[in-house]
Design a protein around this motif. Structure first.
Motif, mmCIF file in Angstrom:
data_model
loop_
_atom_site.group_PDB
_atom_site.id
_atom_site.type_symbol
_atom_site.label_atom_id
_atom_site.label_comp_id
_atom_site.label_asym_id
_atom_site.label_seq_id
_atom_site.Cartn_x
_atom_site.Cartn_y
_atom_site.Cartn_z
ATOM 1 N N ALA A 129 0.978 -1.128 0.042
ATOM 2 C CA ALA A 129 -0.083 -0.083 0.108
ATOM 3 C C ALA A 129 0.732 1.270 -0.074
ATOM 4 C CB ALA A 129 -0.898 0.062 1.051
ATOM 5 N N ILE A 130 2.146 1.292 0.640
ATOM 6 C CA ILE A 130 2.935 2.421 0.757
ATOM 7 C C ILE A 130 3.524 2.534 -0.456
ATOM 8 C CG2 ILE A 130 4.900 3.214 1.671
ATOM 9 C CD1 ILE A 130 4.630 1.838 4.427
ATOM 10 N N ARG A 131 3.883 1.546 -1.269
ATOM 11 C CA ARG A 131 4.375 1.678 -2.510
ATOM 12 C C ARG A 131 3.578 2.122 -3.801
ATOM 13 N NH1 ARG A 131 9.581 -0.392 -2.004
ATOM 14 N NH2 ARG A 131 10.056 -1.878 -0.328
ATOM 15 N N ARG A 132 2.210 2.118 -3.389
ATOM 16 C CA ARG A 132 1.184 2.604 -4.339
ATOM 17 C C ARG A 132 0.823 3.809 -4.191
ATOM 18 N NH1 ARG A 132 -0.661 -3.127 -3.898
ATOM 19 N NH2 ARG A 132 -2.185 -2.160 -2.696
ATOM 20 N N ASP A 133 1.066 4.407 -2.656
ATOM 21 C CA ASP A 133 0.275 5.624 -2.114
ATOM 22 C C ASP A 133 0.587 6.519 -3.325
ATOM 23 O OD1 ASP A 133 -0.704 6.913 0.157
ATOM 24 O OD2 ASP A 133 1.091 7.959 -0.277
ATOM 25 N N GLN A 134 -0.154 7.417 -3.369
ATOM 26 C CA GLN A 134 0.315 8.882 -4.442
ATOM 27 C C GLN A 134 1.047 9.462 -3.710
ATOM 28 O OE1 GLN A 134 -1.129 8.417 -7.543
ATOM 29 N NE2 GLN A 134 0.353 10.274 -7.629
ATOM 30 N N GLY A 135 0.924 9.713 -2.434
ATOM 31 C CA GLY A 135 2.168 10.780 -1.703
ATOM 32 C C GLY A 135 3.482 10.085 -1.965
ATOM 33 N N TYR A 136 3.761 8.716 -1.847
ATOM 34 C CA TYR A 136 4.883 7.928 -1.808
ATOM 35 C C TYR A 136 5.627 8.318 -3.553
ATOM 36 C CZ TYR A 136 8.044 4.448 -3.133
ATOM 37 O OH TYR A 136 9.133 3.358 -3.632
ATOM 38 N N LEU A 137 4.534 7.995 -4.520
ATOM 39 C CA LEU A 137 4.802 8.265 -5.713
ATOM 40 C C LEU A 137 5.297 9.658 -6.102
ATOM 41 C CD1 LEU A 137 2.230 5.661 -7.160
ATOM 42 C CD2 LEU A 137 4.723 5.247 -7.166
ATOM 43 N N ASP A 138 4.548 10.473 -5.425
ATOM 44 C CA ASP A 138 4.835 12.133 -5.953
ATOM 45 C C ASP A 138 6.222 12.315 -5.564
ATOM 46 O OD1 ASP A 138 2.292 12.095 -6.955
ATOM 47 O OD2 ASP A 138 1.203 13.460 -5.656
ATOM 48 N N THR A 139 6.497 11.926 -4.109
ATOM 49 C CA THR A 139 7.705 12.345 -3.720
ATOM 50 C C THR A 139 8.814 11.921 -4.298
ATOM 51 O OG1 THR A 139 6.716 12.495 -1.370
ATOM 52 C CG2 THR A 139 9.373 12.366 -1.456
ATOM 53 N N VAL A 140 8.672 10.457 -4.897
ATOM 54 C CA VAL A 140 9.721 9.822 -5.606
ATOM 55 C C VAL A 140 9.828 10.695 -7.118
ATOM 56 C CG1 VAL A 140 10.335 7.928 -7.271
ATOM 57 C CG2 VAL A 140 9.743 7.482 -4.786
ATOM 58 N N GLU A 141 8.806 10.914 -7.536
ATOM 59 C CA GLU A 141 8.963 11.951 -8.917
ATOM 60 C C GLU A 141 9.604 13.264 -8.568
ATOM 61 O OE1 GLU A 141 8.741 12.812 -12.813
ATOM 62 O OE2 GLU A 141 8.680 10.832 -11.879
ATOM 63 N N GLU A 142 9.141 13.969 -7.627
ATOM 64 C CA GLU A 142 9.678 15.271 -7.338
ATOM 65 C C GLU A 142 11.196 15.119 -7.304
ATOM 66 O OE1 GLU A 142 8.240 18.130 -7.457
ATOM 67 O OE2 GLU A 142 6.295 17.518 -7.544
ATOM 68 N N ILE A 143 11.773 14.113 -6.404
ATOM 69 C CA ILE A 143 12.976 14.077 -6.218
ATOM 70 C C ILE A 143 13.852 13.675 -7.425
ATOM 71 C CG2 ILE A 143 14.833 12.734 -5.055
ATOM 72 C CD1 ILE A 143 12.985 12.260 -2.634
ATOM 73 N N TRP A 144 13.265 12.919 -8.418
ATOM 74 C CA TRP A 144 13.692 12.517 -9.563
ATOM 75 C C TRP A 144 14.051 13.885 -10.366
ATOM 76 C CZ3 TRP A 144 16.946 10.555 -12.884
ATOM 77 C CH2 TRP A 144 16.848 10.635 -14.091
ATOM 78 N N GLN A 145 13.091 14.642 -10.529
ATOM 79 C CA GLN A 145 12.969 15.865 -11.231
ATOM 80 C C GLN A 145 13.916 16.970 -10.711
ATOM 81 O OE1 GLN A 145 11.198 16.593 -13.908
ATOM 82 N NE2 GLN A 145 10.229 14.697 -13.987
ATOM 83 N N GLY A 146 14.258 16.872 -9.363
ATOM 84 C CA GLY A 146 15.288 17.727 -8.814
ATOM 85 C C GLY A 146 16.513 17.192 -9.109
ATOM 86 N N LEU A 147 16.904 15.614 -9.332
ATOM 87 C CA LEU A 147 18.165 15.165 -9.444
ATOM 88 C C LEU A 147 18.472 15.037 -10.929
ATOM 89 C CD1 LEU A 147 18.180 12.392 -6.678
ATOM 90 C CD2 LEU A 147 19.342 14.856 -6.630
ATOM 91 N N LYS A 148 17.516 14.993 -11.689
ATOM 92 C CA LYS A 148 18.038 14.326 -13.003
ATOM 93 C C LYS A 148 18.794 15.189 -14.009
ATOM 94 C CE LYS A 148 13.543 15.960 -15.821
ATOM 95 N NZ LYS A 148 12.798 15.716 -16.513
ATOM 96 N N HIS A 149 18.763 16.628 -13.572
ATOM 97 C CA HIS A 149 19.594 17.440 -14.547
ATOM 98 C C HIS A 149 21.215 17.345 -14.007
ATOM 99 C CE1 HIS A 149 18.778 19.729 -10.673
ATOM 100 N NE2 HIS A 149 19.932 20.182 -10.902
ATOM 101 N N TYR A 150 21.442 16.383 -12.865
ATOM 102 C CA TYR A 150 22.684 15.860 -12.633
ATOM 103 C C TYR A 150 23.319 14.731 -13.363
ATOM 104 C CZ TYR A 150 22.315 19.049 -8.674
ATOM 105 O OH TYR A 150 21.918 20.141 -7.716
ATOM 106 N N VAL A 151 22.295 13.991 -13.844
ATOM 107 C CA VAL A 151 22.691 12.815 -14.570
ATOM 108 C C VAL A 151 23.237 13.036 -16.103
ATOM 109 C CG1 VAL A 151 21.743 10.648 -15.432
ATOM 110 C CG2 VAL A 151 20.818 11.821 -13.271
ATOM 111 N N ASP A 152 24.350 12.763 -16.265
ATOM 112 C CA ASP A 152 24.867 12.877 -17.640
ATOM 113 C C ASP A 152 24.214 12.188 -18.728
ATOM 114 O OD1 ASP A 152 26.887 14.791 -16.559
ATOM 115 O OD2 ASP A 152 28.345 12.936 -16.116
#
Length: 266
Positions: free
Chosen positions: A243-266
């Motif tokens: 249930a945690i891994r499907r929770d929208q809050g969990y998914l949104d936080t994962v996506e927001e962190i990715w958006q913040g980090l992806k510009h560091y990825v070559d």
């Protein structure tokens, strides 16, 4: 939930009961600047994850806190006392297990207590407790070469818990195991965090893992590593793992962190 719901103000939101205080930490290796002006506090009883792009200094910072590496500038304090080297209030769980190949599971787990001069019966009793906690009852007399990678990592976790250190420092402890074992380890870790109420500082490359296990996530920038954001995932820990891994809050936080980090990825 948006990232703004989860981000702490770095300057204002200092935990009231910080066990570990990091002040102005910088680290250079020759001309390479690994860390620049790191200021952080790690609260009692919480798991804080260091997350960022490869080479941002996550493990370097962890080893500085452990007293295994000296900073080029700045200071780390544990319970108000400056860190000048390794100490009994801190235990380190290495990525590569760092077990003694000639020693049994029982001897490996009890070794820190043996170094403290504790009697054999008492240290074996304590070691047996934590061997059971990590699910290795029945393997006390096995040697590391007789265990799977996941089992060897469990031995490393049991050894860290057995010495009753106040601060547990974990350097990508689940990176060498398969996805099924990794998820099981994450759930076991959360159970131990709740039960032991120690201060955990955890390094991972996995955004999903960080959001799943963490009370707080410290995002570090590309080298030289600097604190860019501090995030507190809003997760209902009473829910089931699925249930945690499907929770929208969990998914949104994962996506927001990715958006913040992806510009560091070559």
């Amino acid at each position: 939930m948006t990232m703004s719901d989860a981000v702490f103000n770095i300057e204002k939101d200092v935990p009231a009961d910080a066990v570990v205080e990091v002040r102005g930490i910088c680290k250079k290796y020759g001309e390479v600047e690994a860390l620049r002006n790191i200021d952080l506090d790690f609260p009692r009883g919480k798991l804080t994850t260091l997350l960022g792009p490869s080479g941002c200094g996550k493990t370097t910072l962890l080893k500085i806190i452990a007293g295994l590496i000296e900073p080029s500038a700045g200071e780390v304090r544990v319970n108000g006392r400056p860190v000048t080297g390794p100490g009994p209030e801190r235990a380190f769980v290495f990525q590569d297990f760092a077990l003694m190949p000639w020693a049994t599971v029982m001897r490996n787990v009890a070794f820190g207590l043996e170094l403290k001069g504790m009697g054999k019966a008492e240290r074996q009793s304590i070691a047996a407790k934590y061997i059971a906690e990590v699910g290795l009852s029945g393997f006390e007399d096995k040697y590391p070469h007789e265990l799977s990678g996941g089992m060897r990592q469990r031995v490393g976790l049991a050894r860290a818990f057995a010495v009753n250190a106040e601060v547990l420092l974990l350097d990508e402890p689940f990176s060498a195991v398969d996805e099924q074992n990794r998820r099981k380890f994450q759930e076991d870790l959360l159970r131990l965090v709740e039960k032991e109420r120690k201060t955990f500082i955890f390094v991972t490359h996995s955004i999903e893992e960080a959001v799943y296990v963490s009370d707080r996530i410290v995002l570090l920038s590309r080298r030289p590593g600097r604190v860019s954001q501090i995030i507190e995932p809003k997760i209902d820990r009473t829910a089931s793992p699925d249930a945690i891994r499907r929770d929208q809050g969990y998914l949104d936080t994962v996506e927001e962190i990715w958006q913040g980090l992806k510009h560091y990825v070559d």
